[in-house]
Design a protein around this motif. Structure first.
Motif: not given
Length: 155
Positions: A79-85
């Motif tokens: 699973l990939w997590y998008i962070q620090s956008v």
């Protein structure tokens, strides 16, 4: 036109500045620049931590995000997590995040990733609407954590 590319170590100062600005904007929190710079550089030193993507308009870096990984033993898949956008203020509302998200999505398809996820503050309704417009669905989970040790002097 927005160009999205993999970040390089040369982008680390811009990414760190974005993270410092985001903490100030979203939580009124002042982060220690050296700690953030070291943490950003750690991603480039250890690809197992994740990767950054950069959005550019012309020669200007206008946004970035971090993708981190989680192994799912339920699904036998990452699973990939998008962070620090972060998108620089003058570029907000111009599709920068959408371009970054599309790039993440395409990479996830190429690498057979089952889910892309992200966290969002419960009060950040603007971001929630953006994510939903891109086809993301709200999950039925609450997030819990516990501090185990102080991280680099953070309180």
């Amino acid at each position: 036109m927005t160009k999205v590319r993999s970040a390089t170590i040369e982008d680390a100062p811009s990414i760190a500045s974005f993270q410092i600005a985001m903490a100030q904007e979203t939580e009124n929190k002042q982060l220690d620049r050296k700690t953030v710079e070291t943490a950003v550089e750690a991603v480039f030193d250890d690809p197992g931590k994740g990767f950054y993507l950069i959005a550019e308009r012309g020669d200007e870096v206008c946004g970035s995000l971090l993708v981190t990984f989680e192994w799912s033993d339920w699904r036998n898949s990452n699973l990939w997590y998008i962070q620090s956008v972060y998108v620089s203020e003058p570029f907000r509302g111009q599709g920068i995040f959408k371009s970054l998200y599309q790039a993440v999505y395409e990479l996830a398809v190429e690498q057979d990733v089952m889910f892309i996820r992200l966290y969002v503050e419960t009060e950040n309704e603007v971001a929630q609407k953006v994510y939903e417009k891109l086809g993301m669905k709200r999950m039925p989970y609450f997030m819990y954590d516990v501090r185990v040790s102080p991280a680099n002097g953070e309180t």
